[in-house]
Design a protein around this motif. Structure first.
Motif: not given
Length: 201
Positions: A66-74
């Motif tokens: 999971l890419p960092i930005m989508p994961m954190v945002s998710g």
């Protein structure tokens, strides 16, 4: 790093923007499914949460990471979307962009302080820059994330919920794309050529 699996650009765009577009559509048309005007944001939030989970699941199923930005945002969507639905208070989902962008800005500034090019990880970057290039680009993105956080605060506190939802889709994304394109001269100036990378260690 170069042999890591990557999603096709179009599919990556769909997975990242899809939940946001569904959020907008659900808020715009929830009244057709019996929701009162002041309840549309909650229907949209529920759709947003489910769509985000689906997008992350598909992303992981295809490339096993999971890419960092989508994961954190998710994660923030799940937490603050859940609070919005549980407490029936839309302030939580409106705070989500402020929190996410502030977090990324702080992480990037922290990376600069410790001389770590965290931008490459945060943006799942596919290009190589020299040290000065990463430093300048990281500072610019950190300031941009802080600007987005401040802009989100201004919009949700001064405008209607419908305006804020539209701003999330038709404001933040175009601004981000324009900002990224504006960094092209810097990228070209500081790019490390593949055949020269070994000699510039």
């Amino acid at each position: 790093m170069s042999d890591q699996k990557r999603l096709p650009p179009l599919l990556k765009l769909v997975l990242e923007l899809g939940p946001l577009v569904l959020f907008f559509l659900a808020n715009a048309y929830a009244d057709r499914f019996g929701y009162a005007d002041n309840q549309r944001i909650y229907a949209a939030t529920a759709v947003f949460v489910v769509a985000t989970v689906v997008a992350l699941t598909v992303n992981y199923a295809l490339i096993r990471k999971l890419p960092i930005m989508p994961m954190v945002s998710g994660v923030v969507v799940l937490v603050f979307g859940g609070l919005t639905l549980f407490l029936q208070n839309d302030v939580f989902i409106k705070l989500k962009p402020t929190i996410v962008n502030t977090m990324f800005g702080l992480v990037l500034l922290g990376g600069l302080y410790f001389r770590k090019p965290l931008l490459q990880i945060v943006l799942d970057s596919m290009f190589e820059l020299d040290e000065e290039g990463w430093r300048k680009l990281t500072l610019r993105w950190a300031l941009f994330f802080f600007a987005l956080a401040a802009l989100n605060e201004i919009v949700w506190r001064t405008q209607t919920t419908d305006f804020w939802v539209s701003f999330k889709v038709f404001g933040i994304m175009p601004l981000t794309i324009l900002f990224a394109l504006a960094q092209t001269p810097l990228l070209l100036r500081h790019e490390v050529k593949k055949d020269a990378a070994g000699s510039e260690a």
